[in-house]
Enzyme design. Structure first.
Site, short mmCIF file in Angstrom:
data_model
loop_
_atom_site.label_atom_id
_atom_site.label_comp_id
_atom_site.label_asym_id
_atom_site.label_seq_id
_atom_site.Cartn_x
_atom_site.Cartn_y
_atom_site.Cartn_z
N LEU A 252 -7.22 -0.81 4.37
CA LEU A 252 -6.72 -0.30 5.79
C LEU A 252 -7.22 0.41 6.29
CD1 LEU A 252 -3.23 -0.05 4.76
CD2 LEU A 252 -3.73 -2.27 6.26
N HIS A 253 -8.92 0.48 7.01
CA HIS A 253 -10.31 1.37 6.86
C HIS A 253 -9.17 2.19 8.41
CE1 HIS A 253 -12.51 -0.84 5.28
NE2 HIS A 253 -12.98 -2.08 6.19
N ASP A 254 -9.05 1.33 9.87
CA ASP A 254 -8.66 2.02 10.75
C ASP A 254 -7.38 2.65 10.63
OD1 ASP A 254 -10.06 -0.21 13.12
OD2 ASP A 254 -11.08 1.19 11.94
#
Ligand code: RIB
Ligand code: CA
Length: 328
Positions: A252-254
């Site tokens: 869940l980078h962003d």
């Protein structure tokens, strides 16, 4: 609990879409504007995807959407459609209603008249010390805004950037993360700006994983338009990850960049002097932090706060709880 006024600069992109959903589901932030940038997909596709996402979350009032840079400052654009799909959102055109129509029809696109950098400058200068700019794509728009109006941009409360890799390996080359690699010149200009910047690098984003089994359970037990969208947008990606890594999971980078604003205690920040490699060689886009243990006066002063630790379990729980909230 005070509400933080945010602008989100984005290149949706599946994880960008998840980040936008998290932002709209979180009372701690007020999305004042969304600006688009070329990265995962073309800027036209990114802008369309933002408008489609706004139809899904049915946000009221609908924040202004301004279209931004169509390519990096000096380099050609290289998208990530192999990962995010032809449309950038997991190829949503595959999904149909029972009547055989597209589950995700072409969105209404009412765009702001001004380009992304101008909208960013206008909103920040109109509310000195109040706006947090969250950048979850290449930094082309931000670099342009800083070059155009440095004094106005200095009125920003904070800039939170998803990007870079400090001790972690890269995700687009062995040493570079996608947002930095796509426009290293923009990142170098931003890092040298002296503005209050928090970096959310792969070192923490790769520890917050969303899995297919979690999403399947949500769709079964919660239902709703948003969880259905999350399922549809991630379904292809989970198959790619299963084949590539043996696990149907994606970082869940962003969303974690949004999380760092929703609850700053989710991450631990450390001050570093960070540079970006702008050469065309194998280190292009590498973010180099000076982590040497020496007297501060013997090295460059820190220019970024870098998130090096994350409470991963608590963030994923917050993310899942928020995307299940009924739309207001
Ligand atoms: O490296 C991850 C970043 O690159 C995320 O912002 C993702 O959307 C891609 O843009
Ligand atoms: Ca992104």
């Amino acid at each position: 609990m005070p509400t933080t006024r945010v602008i989100i600069d984005t290149d949706p992109g599946i994880d960008d879409a998840l980040a936008l959903i998290l932002a709209f589901a979180s009372p701690e932030v007020s999305v004042e504007a969304i600006t688009t940038v070329a990265g995962n997909v073309s800027v036209s596709q990114a802008t369309r995807n933002v408008c489609l996402l706004l139809d899904v979350v049915d946000s009221h009032p609908r924040p202004p959407v301004a279209k931004g840079a169509a390519r990096p400052l000096t380099r050609p654009l290289r998208t990530a459609q192999r990962y995010h799909g032809e449309d950038g959102l997991g190829e949503l055109f595959r999904f149909k209603t029972e009547a055989g129509e597209s589950r995700y029809p072409d969105p209404r696109q009412h765009l702001a008249p001004q380009p992304a950098p101008a909208l960013i400058i206008e909103q920040i200068s109109a509310a000195p010390g109040e706006i947090v700019l969250i950048c979850i794509g290449p930094l082309t728009n931000l670099a342009t805004a800083i070059q155009t109006a440095p004094a106005e941009m200095a009125k920003v409360k904070e800039i939170v950037i998803m990007g870079g890799a400090i001790q972690a390996p890269g995700n687009v080359t062995p040493v570079a993360e996608f947002n930095m690699h796509t426009d290293p010149e923009a990142a170098g200009l931003v890092f040298a700006s002296g503005l209050p910047i928090t970096l959310v690098p792969l070192d923490v984003t790769q520890r917050v994983l969303l899995t297919a089994e979690l999403i399947d359970a949500l769709v079964r037990h919660v239902g709703g338009r948003v969880t259905q969208f999350v399922h549809d947008a991630t379904e292809r990606l989970f198959r790619i990850e299963q084949d590539r890594t043996g696990r149907a999971a994606t970082p869940l980078h962003d969303p974690l960049a949004i999380g760092a604003v929703i609850d700053p205690s989710l991450v631990t920040r450390r001050p570093f002097y960070v540079q970006v490699e702008t050469g065309a060689g194998p280190a292009q886009g590498m973010t180099i932090a000076d982590r040497r243990q020496m007297l501060e006066k013997e090295k460059q002063p820190p220019n970024l706060q870098v998130c090096m630790e994350v409470d991963a379990g608590r963030f994923v729980a917050i993310f899942l709880e928020r995307i299940c909230r009924p739309l207001t």
